[in-house]
Design a protein around this motif. Structure first.
Motif, PDB file in Angstrom:
ATOM      1  N   CYS A   1      84.730 -48.052   2.350  1.00 37.24           N
ATOM      2  CA  CYS A   1      84.490 -48.778   3.546  1.00 37.24           C
ATOM      3  C   CYS A   1      85.381 -50.083   3.307  1.00 37.24           C
ATOM      4  N   ALA A   2      85.777 -49.911   1.386  1.00 39.64           N
ATOM      5  CA  ALA A   2      86.799 -51.331   1.597  1.00 39.64           C
ATOM      6  C   ALA A   2      87.843 -51.130   1.862  1.00 39.64           C
ATOM      7  N   VAL A   3      88.154 -49.914   0.447  1.00 41.71           N
ATOM      8  CA  VAL A   3      90.152 -49.248   1.379  1.00 41.71           C
ATOM      9  C   VAL A   3      90.508 -49.286   2.674  1.00 41.71           C
ATOM     10  N   VAL A   4      88.963 -48.895   4.220  1.00 44.41           N
ATOM     11  CA  VAL A   4      89.567 -48.802   5.642  1.00 44.41           C
ATOM     12  C   VAL A   4      89.748 -50.329   5.921  1.00 44.41           C
ATOM     13  N   ARG A   5      89.140 -51.080   5.172  1.00 42.41           N
ATOM     14  CA  ARG A   5      89.317 -53.024   5.429  1.00 42.41           C
ATOM     15  C   ARG A   5      90.369 -52.890   5.483  1.00 42.41           C
ATOM     16  N   ARG A   6      91.005 -52.764   4.202  1.00 38.72           N
ATOM     17  CA  ARG A   6      92.306 -53.404   3.855  1.00 38.72           C
ATOM     18  C   ARG A   6      93.051 -52.902   4.275  1.00 38.72           C
TER      19      ARG A   6
ATOM     20  N   GLU B   1      93.860 -53.935   8.013  1.00 39.34           N
ATOM     21  CA  GLU B   1      94.607 -55.471   8.161  1.00 39.34           C
ATOM     22  C   GLU B   1      95.356 -55.409   7.728  1.00 39.34           C
ATOM     23  N   GLY B   2      95.816 -55.060   6.669  1.00 43.46           N
ATOM     24  CA  GLY B   2      97.318 -55.215   5.785  1.00 43.46           C
ATOM     25  C   GLY B   2      98.135 -54.033   6.642  1.00 43.46           C
ATOM     26  N   THR B   3      97.856 -53.402   7.584  1.00 42.99           N
ATOM     27  CA  THR B   3      99.258 -52.295   7.482  1.00 42.99           C
ATOM     28  C   THR B   3      98.571 -52.027   9.724  1.00 42.99           C
ATOM     29  N   ASP B   4      99.441 -51.685  10.272  1.00 38.87           N
ATOM     30  CA  ASP B   4      99.348 -51.145  11.200  1.00 38.87           C
ATOM     31  C   ASP B   4      98.960 -49.455  11.623  1.00 38.87           C
ATOM     32  N   ALA B   5      98.781 -48.921  10.551  1.00 40.94           N
ATOM     33  CA  ALA B   5      98.625 -47.571  10.012  1.00 40.94           C
ATOM     34  C   ALA B   5      97.683 -47.052  11.147  1.00 40.94           C
ATOM     35  N   THR B   6      98.058 -46.042  11.385  1.00 37.73           N
ATOM     36  CA  THR B   6      96.100 -45.259  11.873  1.00 37.73           C
ATOM     37  C   THR B   6      95.223 -44.810  11.037  1.00 37.73           C
ATOM     38  N   VAL B   7      94.156 -45.157  10.777  1.00 37.52           N
ATOM     39  CA  VAL B   7      93.026 -43.986  10.329  1.00 37.52           C
ATOM     40  C   VAL B   7      91.817 -43.633  10.346  1.00 37.52           C
ATOM     41  N   LEU B   8      91.671 -42.606  10.026  1.00 40.03           N
ATOM     42  CA  LEU B   8      90.579 -42.105  10.368  1.00 40.03           C
ATOM     43  C   LEU B   8      89.455 -41.930   9.198  1.00 40.03           C
ATOM     44  N   LEU B   9      88.599 -42.510   9.771  1.00 41.47           N
ATOM     45  CA  LEU B   9      86.997 -42.397   8.335  1.00 41.47           C
ATOM     46  C   LEU B   9      86.095 -41.200   8.406  1.00 41.47           C
ATOM     47  N   ILE B  10      86.060 -40.458   8.264  1.00 38.72           N
ATOM     48  CA  ILE B  10      85.132 -39.471   7.969  1.00 38.72           C
ATOM     49  C   ILE B  10      83.847 -39.441   7.188  1.00 38.72           C
ATOM     50  N   GLU B  11      82.158 -39.522   7.792  1.00 36.94           N
ATOM     51  CA  GLU B  11      81.197 -39.458   7.277  1.00 36.94           C
ATOM     52  C   GLU B  11      80.788 -39.232   7.881  1.00 36.94           C
ATOM     53  N   ALA B  12      79.778 -37.878   7.039  1.00 41.48           N
ATOM     54  CA  ALA B  12      78.885 -37.081   7.529  1.00 41.48           C
ATOM     55  C   ALA B  12      77.738 -37.196   8.076  1.00 41.48           C
ATOM     56  N   GLY B  13      77.157 -38.308   7.458  1.00 40.42           N
ATOM     57  CA  GLY B  13      75.971 -39.144   7.984  1.00 40.42           C
ATOM     58  C   GLY B  13      76.215 -39.802   9.300  1.00 40.42           C
ATOM     59  N   GLN B  14      74.861 -40.336   9.811  1.00 40.90           N
ATOM     60  CA  GLN B  14      74.992 -41.028  10.897  1.00 40.90           C
ATOM     61  C   GLN B  14      75.449 -42.377  11.008  1.00 40.90           C
ATOM     62  N   ALA B  15      75.252 -43.025  11.798  1.00 39.69           N
ATOM     63  CA  ALA B  15      75.710 -44.432  11.926  1.00 39.69           C
ATOM     64  C   ALA B  15      74.917 -45.354  11.113  1.00 39.69           C
ATOM     65  N   GLY B  16      73.598 -44.623  11.160  1.00 38.32           N
ATOM     66  CA  GLY B  16      72.823 -45.977  10.788  1.00 38.32           C
ATOM     67  C   GLY B  16      72.801 -47.742  11.615  1.00 38.32           C
ATOM     68  N   ILE B  17      72.876 -47.579  12.164  1.00 45.70           N
ATOM     69  CA  ILE B  17      73.067 -49.566  12.711  1.00 45.70           C
ATOM     70  C   ILE B  17      72.179 -49.736  13.546  1.00 45.70           C
ATOM     71  N   ALA B  18      71.935 -50.717  13.731  1.00 52.29           N
ATOM     72  CA  ALA B  18      69.926 -51.561  13.792  1.00 52.29           C
ATOM     73  C   ALA B  18      69.095 -50.745  13.671  1.00 52.29           C
TER      74      ALA B  18
ATOM     75  N   TYR C   1      82.744 -54.849   5.389  1.00 54.55           N
ATOM     76  CA  TYR C   1      83.915 -54.308   5.390  1.00 54.55           C
ATOM     77  C   TYR C   1      83.580 -54.146   6.862  1.00 54.55           C
ATOM     78  N   LEU C   2      83.283 -52.895   7.276  1.00 51.68           N
ATOM     79  CA  LEU C   2      83.650 -52.093   9.111  1.00 51.68           C
ATOM     80  C   LEU C   2      83.125 -52.322   9.932  1.00 51.68           C
ATOM     81  N   TYR C   3      81.904 -53.009   9.911  1.00 50.07           N
ATOM     82  CA  TYR C   3      81.384 -53.664  11.591  1.00 50.07           C
ATOM     83  C   TYR C   3      82.237 -54.513  12.209  1.00 50.07           C
ATOM     84  N   PRO C   4      82.509 -55.508  11.894  1.00 45.80           N
ATOM     85  CA  PRO C   4      83.792 -56.864  12.123  1.00 45.80           C
ATOM     86  C   PRO C   4      85.098 -55.487  12.639  1.00 45.80           C
ATOM     87  N   ILE C   5      85.531 -54.083  11.965  1.00 44.90           N
ATOM     88  CA  ILE C   5      86.599 -53.418  12.339  1.00 44.90           C
ATOM     89  C   ILE C   5      86.781 -52.331  13.229  1.00 44.90           C
TER      90      ILE C   5
END
Length: 521
Positions: A28-33, A36-53, A212-216
């Protein structure tokens, strides 16, 4: 707090600039920075569920029940004689936020000598003075910015607004037996008793995903895939150029234009390397996996903190509702006077935290409280082995708890301190007598109690350590030796286990990894 709809439904592209595997503390820290710090495209792959709320994730008092549940990988340590041949479960988060979404929410960086030891072990540039700015960058500490603490970072960090009586008694009892009471274990010194630093805000868990992740999540450059198991890496001409993963039930290959970052943790990062043909050649041949690069350190150097769960005491009356994370205070002290840093750690528990093996031996029913204790400067080292070449095949995960005699000696010293602590006047009115153990033990019986009650702090690390020796898997900039375009940003790169919970150090590692990525692009 975002809802599940906060993850935009985007098509999966054939390629992204960066692919990050694993949405835990480091990922999460890598993705956030990067976002924020580049215009690169980023794919985050997570094996689990979202778990939000999800109520049981968000409520700090419900974290114990998350282990062995639907957001846990279900891993176990193999039995060994040193723990009386018991299997020990290792809760590891399988959800956005990783283990920070199911853990006890403790934020603790240990002792400055821990990181100086990393540099001495070959992780050049990782001494305490090097890493402190990155710890501070993570933090939004309730006490504000100082030389040791950060403010306005992604992770909210607080202490209990109203300590539970059991938690408060630990502070008072420590002072009575000559252990100092300190304001902040993440300050100038960590030796003493203190209110625990918690990733809790406004009564809710504040995981790495939350901070780290939810705001972006709405950023157009970010794509987040959940329920997507990574099965191997794509290596061409010595360079990692993509990831094979399962998406919508189908095997998929997604390319990385710049780099792939593994942040799947101390168990699944070495597994993914081995599945890809990167690891000890002898092990890969045994599994029938084609060898792409012989790295004998993959899966070796496994370290964790042994925890005795727990000394249990009958409560002298009702304890009231559970507060905070069910604890609230912590204690760090030395097992022997000549130790160079605190090596023992204890915490208050507002209820029964005994492992099943102790519950079977002692009557811990009724209204009780506990004090868990363990060794944070453990010396025993183990390993991780794949027993099958299947992506989710069985593993042999063996920490070798208590194999070093010095580890057992320290744990015995810790036991005696806890019993002295519970007998102080600070616990008068709370403690109606010990129930586990329920009598005074001789030396041999104390050792057996430790082996029977031994569990884990859930801090596996070290299985892809950084350094320059033949067993190192990454260099100090977290690049995998011998493979271009591939880095690791999780607990597996830790060369020597620090004397603390690993969430804070792994977040710091993710922060540093993002800088390395941007500097080397």
């Amino acid at each position: 707090m975002p809802t599940a709809a906060s993850i935009p439904d985007k098509p999966l592209e054939k390629a992204y600039d960066y692919i990050v595997v694993g949405a835990g503390s480091g990922g999460c820290a890598v993705v956030r920075r990067l976002i924020e710090g580049t215009d690169a495209t980023v794919l985050l792959i997570e094996a689990g569920q979202a778990g939000i709320a999800v109520a049981e994730i968000d409520d700090p008092t419900q974290w114990v029940g998350l282990g062995r549940g639907g957001f846990d990988w279900g891993y176990e340590y193999a039995p060994s004689p040193t723990v009386n041949d018991r299997v020990i479960g290792i809760p590891r988060g399988r959800v956005l936020g990783g283990s920070s979404a199911i853990n006890a929410m403790l934020w603790y960086r240990g002792n400055r000598l821990d990181y100086d030891a990393w540099e001495e072990a070959g992780a050049t540039g990782w001494c305490f003075e090097d890493v402190l700015p990155y710890f501070r960058r993570c933090e939004d500490w309730e006490g504000g910015e100082s030389a040791y603490r950060g403010a306005d970072g992604p992770l909210k960090i607080s202490t209990s607004p109203n300590l539970h009586p059991v938690a408060a008694a630990l502070l008072g009892g420590a002072a009575e037996i000559g252990i100092p009471v300190i304001d902040d274990p993440n300050g100038e010194t960590n030796e003493g008793a203190a209110p625990s630093n918690l990733n809790v805000f406004d009564g809710m868990r504040w995981s790495s995903a939350t901070g780290y992740l939810y705001p972006i999540l709405g950023n157009e450059c970010l794509t987040v895939l959940t329920a997507s198991l990574s099965t191997s890496l794509v290596i061409e001409n010595g360079r990692c150029v993509g990831v094979r993963h399962v998406f919508d039930g189908r095997a998929t290959e997604t390319r990385a234009n710049c780099e792939v970052v593994l942040a799947a943790g101390a168990i699944d990062t070495p597994r993914l390397l081995m599945l890809s043909g990167i690891g000890d050649a002898k092990e890969l041949r045994r599994l029938g996996i084609s060898i792409l690069h012989d790295l004998p350190g993959v899966g070796q150097n496994l370290q964790d903190h042994p925890l005795v769960q727990a000394c249990v005491f009958r409560a002298d009356g009702p304890l009231g509702p559970v507060r905070d994370n069910g604890g609230g205070t912590m204690l760090n002290w030395k097992s022997r006077a000549d130790a160079d840093r605190p090596d023992l750690h204890a915490f208050s528990v507002q209820g029964n935290s005994a492992v099943q093996s102790l519950r079977e031996r002692y009557d811990t029913s009724g209204t009780v409280f506990s004090i868990g204790f363990g060794l944070m400067h453990s010396k025993s080292v183990g390993h991780l082995k794949m027993l099958s070449a299947a992506p989710l095949g069985p593993l042999e995960i063996q920490p070798n708890f208590l194999t070093e005699r010095s580890d057992m000696e320290a744990m015995v010293a810790g036991f005696h301190t806890i019993m002295d602590l519970a007998g102080t006047t600070a616990f008068r009115g709370l403690n109606a007598g010990a129930v586990a153990p329920d009598r005074v033990l001789n030396d041999a019986e104390v050792e057996d109690f430790v082996r029977t009650g031994c569990s884990t702090f859930f801090h596996p690390c070290g299985t892809c350590k950084m350094g320059g020796d033949p067993m190192a898997v990454t260099d100090p900039r977290l690049r995998v030796h011998g493979i271009d375009g591939l880095r690791i940003a999780d607990a597996s790169v830790i060369p020597v286990i620090p004397t603390c919970n690993t969430h804070a150090p792994v977040t710091m590692i993710g922060e540093r990894a993002s800088d390395f990525l941007m500097e080397d692009s």
